[in-house]
Motif scaffolding. Sequence first.
Motif, PDB file in Angstrom:
ATOM      1  N   GLU A   9       0.680  -1.440   0.097  1.00  0.00           N
ATOM      2  CA  GLU A   9      -0.166  -0.088  -0.187  1.00  0.00           C
ATOM      3  C   GLU A   9       1.319   0.785   0.131  1.00  0.00           C
ATOM      4  O   GLU A   9       0.201   2.445  -0.013  1.00  0.00           O
ATOM      5  N   ASN A  10       1.913   1.754  -0.510  1.00  0.00           N
ATOM      6  CA  ASN A  10       3.194   2.172  -0.331  1.00  0.00           C
ATOM      7  C   ASN A  10       3.484   3.289  -1.719  1.00  0.00           C
ATOM      8  O   ASN A  10       4.542   2.961  -2.136  1.00  0.00           O
ATOM      9  N   VAL A  11       2.048   2.995  -2.176  1.00  0.00           N
ATOM     10  CA  VAL A  11       1.847   3.602  -3.664  1.00  0.00           C
ATOM     11  C   VAL A  11       2.269   5.183  -3.547  1.00  0.00           C
ATOM     12  O   VAL A  11       1.388   5.543  -2.128  1.00  0.00           O
ATOM     13  N   SER A  12       2.961   5.918  -4.683  1.00  0.00           N
ATOM     14  CA  SER A  12       2.111   7.495  -4.830  1.00  0.00           C
ATOM     15  C   SER A  12       1.781   7.468  -6.838  1.00  0.00           C
ATOM     16  O   SER A  12       1.840   6.860  -6.959  1.00  0.00           O
ATOM     17  N   GLN A  13       0.651   8.295  -6.633  1.00  0.00           N
ATOM     18  CA  GLN A  13       0.393   8.883  -8.064  1.00  0.00           C
ATOM     19  C   GLN A  13       1.770   9.550  -8.274  1.00  0.00           C
ATOM     20  O   GLN A  13       2.506  10.760  -7.783  1.00  0.00           O
ATOM     21  N   VAL A  14       2.044   9.644  -9.486  1.00  0.00           N
ATOM     22  CA  VAL A  14       3.063  10.317 -10.143  1.00  0.00           C
ATOM     23  C   VAL A  14       2.611  11.087 -11.802  1.00  0.00           C
ATOM     24  O   VAL A  14       2.266  10.102 -12.166  1.00  0.00           O
ATOM     25  N   SER A  15       3.222  11.523 -12.058  1.00  0.00           N
ATOM     26  CA  SER A  15       3.221  11.881 -13.555  1.00  0.00           C
ATOM     27  C   SER A  15       4.809  11.678 -14.304  1.00  0.00           C
ATOM     28  O   SER A  15       5.297  12.033 -13.851  1.00  0.00           O
ATOM     29  N   LYS A  16       4.744  10.868 -15.562  1.00  0.00           N
ATOM     30  CA  LYS A  16       6.565   9.994 -16.322  1.00  0.00           C
ATOM     31  C   LYS A  16       5.497  10.568 -17.513  1.00  0.00           C
ATOM     32  O   LYS A  16       4.889  10.701 -17.637  1.00  0.00           O
ATOM     33  N   THR A  17       6.799  10.459 -18.071  1.00  0.00           N
ATOM     34  CA  THR A  17       7.292  10.810 -19.660  1.00  0.00           C
ATOM     35  C   THR A  17       7.045   8.984 -20.680  1.00  0.00           C
ATOM     36  O   THR A  17       7.894   8.594 -19.799  1.00  0.00           O
ATOM     37  N   VAL A  18       6.114   8.539 -20.771  1.00  0.00           N
ATOM     38  CA  VAL A  18       6.444   6.957 -21.726  1.00  0.00           C
ATOM     39  C   VAL A  18       6.418   7.166 -22.979  1.00  0.00           C
ATOM     40  O   VAL A  18       6.072   8.291 -23.434  1.00  0.00           O
ATOM     41  N   TYR A  19       7.004   5.902 -23.313  1.00  0.00           N
ATOM     42  CA  TYR A  19       6.727   6.407 -24.664  1.00  0.00           C
ATOM     43  C   TYR A  19       6.239   5.191 -25.457  1.00  0.00           C
ATOM     44  O   TYR A  19       6.098   3.935 -24.901  1.00  0.00           O
ATOM     45  N   TRP A  20       5.101   5.567 -26.632  1.00  0.00           N
ATOM     46  CA  TRP A  20       4.172   4.219 -26.901  1.00  0.00           C
ATOM     47  C   TRP A  20       4.529   3.994 -28.327  1.00  0.00           C
ATOM     48  O   TRP A  20       4.757   5.037 -29.473  1.00  0.00           O
TER      49      TRP A  20
END
Length: 91
Positions: A9-20
């Motif tokens: 449960e030790n999670v957090s929301q993040v904004s990341k760069t992804v490649y698609w």
Amino acid sequence: MKCDWCESENVSQVSKTVYWELPDGTRAIEIGETPGIKCSSCGMEYQTEGVIEEIEEQLLLIDTTKLHKQITYKDLMAQPRLLKRNYFKFD
């Protein structure tokens, strides 16, 4: 919320760069500021199934030839659709 990998449960929301990779396989694009999850326990960083489905569906329904190599998640989702919805998704 729990980590999909280790169930911590030790999670957090993040904004990341992804490649698609585009659905037609011609190239990949960089999508910045994509919502994701980061687990402090196991170190995994990933996108939820919901975000993955949103990106995949949007890429199927827009004119990807007009996309630049880089775009933000918000701008990608704001692209005008050629179809209102994915008519091949039956669930």
